[in-house]
Enzyme design. Structure first.
Site, PDB file in Angstrom:
ATOM      1  N   ASP A 173     -17.898  11.157   1.360  1.00  0.00           N
ATOM      2  CA  ASP A 173     -17.023  10.761   0.261  1.00  0.00           C
ATOM      3  C   ASP A 173     -15.568  10.801   0.717  1.00  0.00           C
ATOM      4  O   ASP A 173     -15.227  11.461   1.711  1.00  0.00           O
ATOM      5  CB  ASP A 173     -17.211  11.703  -0.935  1.00  0.00           C
ATOM      6  CG  ASP A 173     -18.609  11.629  -1.522  1.00  0.00           C
ATOM      7  OD1 ASP A 173     -19.253  10.577  -1.349  1.00  0.00           O
ATOM      8  OD2 ASP A 173     -19.048  12.626  -2.125  1.00  0.00           O
ATOM      9  N   ARG A 174     -14.716  10.146  -0.008  1.00  0.00           N
ATOM     10  CA  ARG A 174     -13.304  10.028   0.357  1.00  0.00           C
ATOM     11  C   ARG A 174     -12.654  11.376   0.663  1.00  0.00           C
ATOM     12  O   ARG A 174     -11.932  11.527   1.646  1.00  0.00           O
ATOM     13  CB  ARG A 174     -12.544   9.326  -0.770  1.00  0.00           C
ATOM     14  CG  ARG A 174     -11.041   9.259  -0.559  1.00  0.00           C
ATOM     15  CD  ARG A 174     -10.348   8.522  -1.674  1.00  0.00           C
ATOM     16  NE  ARG A 174      -8.916   8.401  -1.408  1.00  0.00           N
ATOM     17  CZ  ARG A 174      -8.177   7.342  -1.711  1.00  0.00           C
ATOM     18  NH1 ARG A 174      -8.740   6.311  -2.303  1.00  0.00           N
ATOM     19  NH2 ARG A 174      -6.892   7.322  -1.443  1.00  0.00           N
TER      20      ARG A 174
END
Length: 380
Positions: A173-174
């Site tokens: 994820d970011r």
């Protein structure tokens, strides 16, 4: 892969590779993708009546996908048998050398090369392992065209004049930090994708969660997209896909008025080195930096048996131990010391797609998570 985007790989056919007989000639009744192993069904009959292994079957057993084989057949001298351009249906025997030429003349032209920070942990002709920081998406998407890991990797190779296709084997994820594995050519991508599908790529995460986590456990709860949300997932017993998470508690941090103490549940000296020792207490000024944090935090080692989107974040919330700083699943906890979800891809272990050698890499706990655990004053 050299500077021209060409990867040449050779194998020598062994006696173990060639089956002397086959229960069903020409079929693949029990395929094997293991390195250096080909089961008896990878054989066909020759005109003499004896069974033989073909170039194509040999390459398939080595991990060449249908797509890779198609590219090789269309490539000038893409497949060589003992140094001679060969047909895929030619038989091979022990001692033969099979060589393939994987060419990529054009890279991922839709991804802009942008000079961003790129921490390379390991690189060879077939794989790239990088240490991704927080606030960096892996792939470009709406609103994120010039700030992604893909942009950074494309710049790295374009500056060397190497055509590169961005193939991410493991994703984060970011705002999750840590190790990411990329394939550098279509062959390694096909093999690593197969390994991933068969759960042969092992990753260990470090997560800081709220409250005292049980010493160890397994979370087996199905996950589905949250209705009405384009991003969020949730546990859904009726519509969800099976998701399994294993965890082990490593340490517990407890805040008592104007101090905190930490004790260890396991040998975490390598993970925790350099920021705190067992039974050490530090004073801190109780300010808005910490107002959203609970009195107790746990550090856990987490392994995924499945790979659902946001799996660790959703599962930990489901059992009452959400991650501090998680703006999606624990928004009230976001604060100066926890501005993002406290999740880190700590270790990755996999078999090299060509050599079969076991490779393992570690990324130490990032500074922001160390600071949170130790309640280190950022001003120091």
């Amino acid at each position: 892969m050299d500077g021209s985007g060409i990867r040449i790989v050779s194998w020598t056919v062994s006696t173990a590779d060639v089956a002397v007989s086959s229960p069903i000639a020409g079929t693949a009744a029990s395929s094997s993708m293991a390195h250096g192993q080909i089961s008896a069904p990878y054989t066909v009959h020759t005109r003499s009546g004896r069974t033989a292994l073909t170039v194509e079957r040999f390459l398939r057993a080595k991990g060449c996908s249908h797509h890779v084989l198609t590219l090789l057949k269309r490539t000038d001298h893409g497949i060589l048998l003992n140094g001679v351009w060969a047909y895929a249906n030619q038989p091979v025997k022990p001692g033969d050398e099979v060589t393939i030429r994987v060419e990529e003349a054009v890279g991922s032209e839709q991804i802009m090369p942008i000079p961003l920070a790129l921490s390379i942990v390991y690189e060879d002709e077939d794989v790239l392992v990088v240490d991704k920081p927080s606030d960096m998406p892996v792939h470009p998407s709406a609103g994120n065209y010039e700030n992604t890991l893909a942009n950074a990797v494309m710049y790295y190779y374009s500056s060397k004049g190497i055509p590169f296709v961005f193939r991410c084997v493991t994703r984060l994820d970011r705002d999750t930090t840590g190790l990411v594995l990329l394939a550098k050519n279509s062959l390694s991508s096909a093999i690593l994708s197969d390994h991933s599908a068969h759960r042969q790529i092992h990753r260990e995460y470090l997560a800081i969660v709220e409250e005292m986590l049980p010493e160890s456990g397994t979370i087996d709860l199905p996950i589905a997209r949250l209705e009405g949300s384009p991003l969020m997932r949730c546990v859904n017993l009726e519509k969800g896909e099976r998701a399994v998470t294993h965890y082990q508690r490593l340490a517990v941090c407890q805040r008592k008025e104007a101090a905190f103490s930490m004790y260890q549940d396991a040998d975490t000296s390598e993970i925790l080195k350099g920021f705190a020792s067992p039974a050490v207490s530090r004073k801190f000024a109780y300010t808005d930096k910490y107002h959203a944090l609970p009195d107790v935090l746990s550090l856990a080692s987490v392994r995924l048996e499945t790979g659902r989107t946001h799996q660790i974040r959703v599962h930990m919330k489901a059992i009452g131990h959400p991650l501090p700083g998680d703006f999606l699943y624990n928004p009230d906890s976001v604060c100066e010391l926890a501005p993002r979800q406290t999740l880190h891809s700590y270790r990755i272990t996999f078999a090299h797609p060509i050599t079969g050698e076991t490779l393992s890499f570690v990324s130490e706990l990032p500074e922001d998570m160390r600071r949170l655990l130790a309640y280190y004053d950022p001003a120091e």
